[in-house]
Design a protein around this motif. Sequence first.
Motif, mmCIF file in Angstrom:
data_model
loop_
_atom_site.group_PDB
_atom_site.id
_atom_site.type_symbol
_atom_site.label_atom_id
_atom_site.label_comp_id
_atom_site.label_asym_id
_atom_site.label_seq_id
_atom_site.Cartn_x
_atom_site.Cartn_y
_atom_site.Cartn_z
ATOM 1 N N VAL A 253 20.835 18.157 23.462
ATOM 2 C CA VAL A 253 20.980 17.916 22.025
ATOM 3 C C VAL A 253 21.989 18.902 21.421
ATOM 4 O O VAL A 253 22.862 18.521 20.637
ATOM 5 C CB VAL A 253 19.621 18.037 21.308
ATOM 6 N N LEU A 254 21.845 20.144 21.826
ATOM 7 C CA LEU A 254 22.735 21.189 21.314
ATOM 8 C C LEU A 254 24.202 20.815 21.559
ATOM 9 O O LEU A 254 25.039 20.866 20.647
ATOM 10 C CB LEU A 254 22.403 22.510 22.008
ATOM 11 N N ILE A 255 24.488 20.417 22.782
ATOM 12 C CA ILE A 255 25.877 20.086 23.132
ATOM 13 C C ILE A 255 26.313 18.780 22.471
ATOM 14 O O ILE A 255 27.348 18.717 21.792
ATOM 15 C CB ILE A 255 26.036 19.990 24.671
ATOM 16 N N GLU A 256 25.460 17.747 22.639
ATOM 17 C CA GLU A 256 25.860 16.415 22.189
ATOM 18 C C GLU A 256 25.991 16.356 20.666
ATOM 19 O O GLU A 256 26.963 15.813 20.124
ATOM 20 C CB GLU A 256 24.811 15.401 22.677
ATOM 21 N N GLU A 257 25.014 16.930 19.974
ATOM 22 C CA GLU A 257 24.971 16.795 18.510
ATOM 23 C C GLU A 257 25.782 17.874 17.795
ATOM 24 O O GLU A 257 26.665 17.574 17.007
ATOM 25 C CB GLU A 257 23.499 16.843 18.064
ATOM 26 N N PHE A 258 25.470 19.117 18.181
ATOM 27 C CA PHE A 258 26.023 20.191 17.354
ATOM 28 C C PHE A 258 27.400 20.673 17.814
ATOM 29 O O PHE A 258 28.167 21.178 17.031
ATOM 30 C CB PHE A 258 25.031 21.357 17.311
ATOM 31 N N LEU A 266 23.539 9.155 18.899
ATOM 32 C CA LEU A 266 22.076 9.141 19.037
ATOM 33 C C LEU A 266 21.374 9.539 17.749
ATOM 34 O O LEU A 266 20.168 9.346 17.609
ATOM 35 C CB LEU A 266 21.651 10.080 20.177
ATOM 36 N N LYS A 267 22.077 10.109 16.829
ATOM 37 C CA LYS A 267 21.558 10.467 15.502
ATOM 38 C C LYS A 267 20.262 11.291 15.558
ATOM 39 O O LYS A 267 19.207 10.873 15.079
ATOM 40 C CB LYS A 267 21.320 9.200 14.664
ATOM 41 N N THR A 271 13.653 16.753 12.759
ATOM 42 C CA THR A 271 12.284 16.672 13.290
ATOM 43 C C THR A 271 12.303 16.629 14.814
ATOM 44 O O THR A 271 11.499 17.296 15.481
ATOM 45 C CB THR A 271 11.572 15.412 12.761
ATOM 46 N N THR A 272 13.196 15.830 15.358
ATOM 47 C CA THR A 272 13.283 15.743 16.817
ATOM 48 C C THR A 272 13.557 17.116 17.410
ATOM 49 O O THR A 272 12.937 17.505 18.407
ATOM 50 C CB THR A 272 14.430 14.805 17.263
ATOM 51 N N CYS A 273 14.485 17.818 16.787
ATOM 52 C CA CYS A 273 14.825 19.142 17.312
ATOM 53 C C CYS A 273 13.614 20.070 17.269
ATOM 54 O O CYS A 273 13.340 20.796 18.229
ATOM 55 C CB CYS A 273 15.975 19.754 16.491
ATOM 56 N N VAL A 274 12.875 20.015 16.175
ATOM 57 C CA VAL A 274 11.673 20.853 16.061
ATOM 58 C C VAL A 274 10.672 20.482 17.155
ATOM 59 O O VAL A 274 10.090 21.343 17.815
ATOM 60 C CB VAL A 274 11.035 20.712 14.658
ATOM 61 N N CYS A 275 10.493 19.169 17.355
ATOM 62 C CA CYS A 275 9.555 18.702 18.404
ATOM 63 C C CYS A 275 9.952 19.230 19.775
ATOM 64 O O CYS A 275 9.112 19.702 20.542
ATOM 65 C CB CYS A 275 9.529 17.179 18.453
ATOM 66 N N ILE A 276 11.217 19.123 20.074
ATOM 67 C CA ILE A 276 11.678 19.593 21.383
ATOM 68 C C ILE A 276 11.396 21.087 21.526
ATOM 69 O O ILE A 276 10.894 21.541 22.554
ATOM 70 C CB ILE A 276 13.186 19.313 21.564
#
Length: 324
Positions: A253-258, A266-267, A271-276
Motif C-alpha cells: 500500500v505504501l508503495i502503490e498508493e503513497f 485500488l483507491k 480505514t484500510t490502512c488503519v486495519c492493516i
Amino acid sequence: LLYNMSMISFVIPVYNEEKGFKKFYTEMLLPELKKLKYGYELILVNDGSKDKSLQIIQELAEKDKHIKVLSFSRNFGKEVALTAGIREAEGAAVFTMDADGQQPPKLIPEFIKKWENGAELVIGVRGKYEKHGFIAKLGSKWFYRIMGWMGVKDMVPGSTDFRLIDRCVADEYNKLTEHGRITRGLMDWMGFRKEYIDYVYGNRLAGKPSYNFKKLFQLAIDSFISLSTTPLMIFAWMGGLITFAALVLGIFVLIEEFMMGDPIGLKWTGTTCVCIFITFLIGLVMVSQSVTAMYVSSIHAEAQNRPLYIIDRKNSRNLKDGKK
Ligand code: UDP
Ligand code: MG
C-alpha cells in the motif's frame, strides 16, 4: 530391592463401588487369581469412597491375606489412585484394572502369557469388537486425532488402563512427579515393548460410572497439556503469519498508493490502512505472547521434572550404578 520376582501385583482403584465390588471380587476376580501359577497381592485403593466400599474392602481383607488396602483421605481421582497402587506394588509385574467388572478378569492369563513372552506393557484395547454411542465414539476419535496432530503418536486409540506392566516399567513410572497425570498416556510415552489385547468393555456389575463429561474433558485437557506443546506452536505460527501478511500488504500500500500515486486504481482508504496496521500489531502481540508461553512451557516441563530419558535396564549391561 525388595521386590518379589515370583509375584504379580493387582492394583484396583475403588470409588463408590459398594453395590458390585464383592460380587466382582468373589465371582470374577478370585477364580482367576486362584488359577495363577504366581503368588499375588491384591492392592485395593479406596479413592475416598462416600459409600460403604471401604468397609466392604476391609471385611474382605480380614479374610484374604493377599489383600492390601490403601485408603485415601478423600477422592483424588482414578489416575492418582492407580499411581499410589503402583507405588505400593511389590511384584514382578503390576496388573491394573477397574473394580466394576467392565474389564474381564478372564483375560488375565492372556496378559500374563504375553508378559512371559517378553512384553513389558500389555495393554487392553477396547473398541474393535464393540458398538459405541455416537457421542462417545466421536469424542474418543477426535481425542486421538488431536493427540496425533499434536505429535503424540504413541497412543493407540482405545487403549485403556486394563493393562499389565513389567517391574521395569513400574519403576520408571514411579519416578514421574507430575500432578496433572494420565496414567496410560505417560506409560505409552515411556516406550518399552508393547503388546495389545483386544477386549470388549462389559457392563457394570452395579452402580453408576463416576466419569462424567466434565471429568473426561479435564482428563483430555490434562493429556493435551502434559504430553504436547504443539498448541503453543500453532499460535506462534499464526501470529508470525499474520504479522508477515500485514507487513507485506502494508508495504505494498505504501508503495502503490503513497509513492506511486495509485497507478492500479485500488483507491485505498484511510480505514484500510488503519486495519492493516492493527492487524500487524495483533500479529506482533500473538508472537510475543507465544514467546512468553514458550518460557512458561519450559518452566512447566522443568516443573514436571520428567526424566530426560528412560533406560531399558533389561537390555543394558554393566552400568555404573550397578543395577543391571
Ligand atoms: N474410580 C476411582 N476414582 C474416581 C472415579 C473412578 O478410583 O474418582 C475407579 C472406579 O471405582 C472404577 C474405575 O476407577 O474402578 C473406573 O471408573 P468408572 O467405572 O466410573 O469409569 P468408566 O468405566 O466410565 O471408565
Ligand atoms: Mg467402569
